[in-house]
Enzyme design. Structure first.
Site, short mmCIF file in Angstrom:
data_model
loop_
_atom_site.label_atom_id
_atom_site.label_comp_id
_atom_site.label_asym_id
_atom_site.label_seq_id
_atom_site.Cartn_x
_atom_site.Cartn_y
_atom_site.Cartn_z
N LYS A 33 0.83 -1.21 0.00
CA LYS A 33 0.00 0.00 0.00
C LYS A 33 0.87 1.26 0.00
CE LYS A 33 -2.99 3.16 0.92
NZ LYS A 33 -4.29 3.51 0.48
N CYS A 79 -3.56 10.74 1.49
CA CYS A 79 -2.73 9.53 1.34
C CYS A 79 -1.37 9.80 0.73
CB CYS A 79 -3.46 8.52 0.47
SG CYS A 79 -4.87 7.83 1.31
N1 SAJ Z 1 -1.42 15.08 -8.76
C1 SAJ Z 1 -0.53 15.80 -9.54
N2 SAJ Z 1 -0.18 15.30 -10.75
C2 SAJ Z 1 -0.70 14.12 -11.23
C3 SAJ Z 1 -1.59 13.38 -10.43
C4 SAJ Z 1 -1.93 13.89 -9.20
O1 SAJ Z 1 -0.05 16.86 -9.16
O2 SAJ Z 1 -0.35 13.75 -12.34
C5 SAJ Z 1 -1.81 15.58 -7.45
C6 SAJ Z 1 -3.30 15.80 -7.32
O3 SAJ Z 1 -3.68 17.06 -7.80
C7 SAJ Z 1 -3.49 15.66 -5.82
C8 SAJ Z 1 -2.47 14.60 -5.45
O4 SAJ Z 1 -1.53 14.57 -6.50
O5 SAJ Z 1 -3.17 16.86 -5.16
C9 SAJ Z 1 -3.03 13.22 -5.21
O6 SAJ Z 1 -4.05 12.93 -6.13
P1 SAJ Z 1 -4.29 11.47 -6.73
O7 SAJ Z 1 -5.46 11.53 -7.61
O8 SAJ Z 1 -3.03 10.97 -7.30
O9 SAJ Z 1 -4.55 10.58 -5.45
P2 SAJ Z 1 -5.64 10.55 -4.27
O10 SAJ Z 1 -4.99 11.00 -3.02
O11 SAJ Z 1 -6.90 11.23 -4.65
O12 SAJ Z 1 -5.91 9.00 -4.16
C10 SAJ Z 1 -4.81 8.16 -4.02
C11 SAJ Z 1 -5.01 7.13 -5.09
N3 SAJ Z 1 -3.76 6.64 -5.52
C12 SAJ Z 1 -3.38 6.62 -6.79
O13 SAJ Z 1 -4.00 7.14 -7.69
C13 SAJ Z 1 -2.11 5.91 -7.05
C14 SAJ Z 1 -5.86 5.96 -4.66
O14 SAJ Z 1 -5.73 4.87 -5.56
C15 SAJ Z 1 -5.50 5.51 -3.26
O15 SAJ Z 1 -6.37 4.48 -2.85
C16 SAJ Z 1 -5.70 6.68 -2.35
O16 SAJ Z 1 -4.74 7.67 -2.72
C17 SAJ Z 1 -5.50 6.21 -0.94
O17 SAJ Z 1 -6.49 6.20 -0.21
O18 SAJ Z 1 -4.41 5.76 -0.63
#
Ligand code: SAJ
Length: 447
Positions: free
Chosen positions: A212, A266
């Site tokens: 995880k 997360c």
């Molecule tokens: N972000 C970027 N660039 C990107 C992708 C995301 O700057 O290319 C930023 C987003 O704007 C945000 C942050 O990263 O601020 C996180 O966003 P995210 O969509 O990557 O993740 P979360 O926190 O919404 O959800 C994550 C998810 N992980 C992944 O996509 C790998 C989800 O699968 C997990 O289950 C979740 O965390 C968790 O609960 O751990």
């Protein structure tokens, strides 16, 4: 909606889900497909909201699940005395903001209450994200403290993996990793997760904990790389997003998108669960630093445009990512604090967020008399943002787009000065000058 599956007779199986948060409540409702569930939460207000049907979780499909299954969901503020055969712990594991160490107190408290209710043959599942070794060093000994031996009950760690904004669907469809102590625990836990249409992979509890954390750490590092590439592209006088898109044409390259930093509960937190006792894990630490520095970088773009710092600027979006109302760990807060400390007058607008630690104002008020729009969240609503919608409301026509979502050329044509994070075209830096002179006609530069 989730698929149906054969399961135990609801009159026989009783499951207690401890913690009814963003993951716990949807999980309780999914398990209630074929079992009777007791949802436990220490927050009375939360319980009252669930009882009234005005759910504290606004994720798609949760309301429908609740309406269909609430008769199989009881609510209590403590772990029930009457016998349940399965206990699922889904309590938060926040990061202590001072020590940057995982705070396991909610998990410990929930585990202790479950331990006192446990009977031989019961199943205990931990879904909360925890540092590697927590099941073995903390959870199992706490469960045993009330006198039951770990050989007498089943234990599984099944870390949640759902994407906020699409929680229910991902809880059903994603593959799951089950860290189990023995074969009978594997069978009992696999049965509990009968609502999952994805594959179930069995391993040890510590491996499941580790998996995880490395999933989210991998994402953090990948975003940090994108952010660093973006800054280097600015210095090189080119469009970093175009460069990333072209690099991603390579069959083995998949760079994520640069932005104002990484938020949510997360991805900014989980890497620290891995490194908290391992300060020599350099790359993970540096990735965190790179991502944390991005809000300051966005502010530097604003500063370059706006100059004098007592002027009004407009933050568009405070949620940590597009389409959600969640502001936990949002980079917008870091930006807000830095900008305020530099003396800017800040107006913030977000079409999704209802409550935020700083004041939010309606869109017309946010842009009135503003010197610069600063896009911080890629909300779908901002796709409709256009110079026409802004009209003459602003004092000066400047925009900083930290998500790369605006039609830059359209805003330039409308007389705006545009800075897009990661796009060095038109930025007067020594590196940039060389390339822009060679490749970009002055007329299409942003100033
Ligand atoms: N972000 C970027 N660039 C990107 C992708 C995301 O700057 O290319 C930023 C987003 O704007 C945000 C942050 O990263 O601020 C996180 O966003 P995210 O969509 O990557 O993740 P979360 O926190 O919404 O959800 C994550 C998810 N992980 C992944 O996509 C790998 C989800 O699968 C997990 O289950 C979740 O965390 C968790 O609960 O751990």
């Amino acid at each position: 909606m989730p698929p149906t599956s054969e399961g135990p007779d609801p009159n026989q199986s009783r499951v207690a889900v401890v913690g009814l948060g963003q993951i716990g409540l949807p999980l309780a409702l999914l398990i209630a497909q074929d079992r009777h569930v007791t949802g436990v939460d220490v927050d009375q207000e939360r319980l009252a909201r669930i009882r009234s049907g005005e759910l504290p979780v606004t994720e798609p499909e949760v309301q429908e699940l609740f309406e269909a299954r609430s008769e199989r969901l009881d609510l209590q503020s403590s772990v029930p005395d009457e016998h349940h055969d399965t206990y699922v712990i889904v309590t938060p594991t926040p990061l202590n903001p001072n020590t940057l160490v995982a705070d396991l107190e909610y998990v410990r408290a929930a585990t202790a209450s479950v331990g006192s209710a446990l009977s031989p043959g019961d199943l205990v599942v931990l879904e909360s994200t925890v540092p590697p070794g927590t099941s073995t060093a903390v959870v199992l000994p706490t469960l045993e403290a009330e006198g039951i031996d770990r050989g007498e009950f089943h234990y599984a760690h099944c870390p949640e993996r759902a994407l906020p904004g699409n929680t229910v669907r991902e809880m059903v469809e994603n593959h799951r990793v089950l860290g189990v102590t023995n074969e009978s625990a594997a069978a009992a836990a696999t049965d509990l997760y009968g609502f999952v249409s994805g594959e179930i992979h069995l391993t040890t509890p510590t491996t499941a904990e580790f998996v995880k954390l490395i999933e989210n750490t991998y994402r953090d590092i990948n975003i940090a790389a994108a952010n660093e590439f973006a800054i280097l592209a600015e210095r090189a006088g080119i469009d970093g997003r175009e460069a990333i898109e072209l690099a991603n044409e390579h069959p083995r390259v998949d760079i994520l998108s640069p932005g104002p930093g990484v938020g949510g509960h997360c991805i900014p937190v989980d890497p620290l669960f891995l490194t908290q006792a391992h300060p020599d894990a350099r790359m993970i630490t540096v990735a965190r630093e790179v991502n944390n520095a991005m809000a300051g970088h966005v502010l530097s773009l604003v500063r370059q445009l706006v100059g004098g710092r007592t002027q009004k600027i407009t933050m568009l979006g405070v949620a940590y990512k597009g389409g959600v109302a969640d502001t936990r760990e949002t980079p917008a807060t870091r930006f807000h604090q830095l900008a305020k400390n530099e003396g800017y007058e800040i107006a913030a607008y977000d079409p999704h967020v209802e409550s935020y630690q700083h004041e939010l104002v309606p869109f017309p008020e946010a842009i009135a008399g503003s010197n610069c729009l600063v896009i911080l969240t890629d909300h779908p609503e901002f796709d409709d943002l256009s110079p026409q919608r802004i009209g003459e409301a602003m004092e000066r026509r400047m925009v900083v787009d930290s998500r790369g979502i605006l039609d830059r050329e359209a805003w330039l044509r409308a007389g705006f000065t545009v800075r897009t994070l990661g796009d060095g075209r038109g930025i007067p830096s020594p590196d940039a000058e060389r390339d822009t002179q060679a490749a970009t006609p002055t007329g299409s530069m942003s100033q």
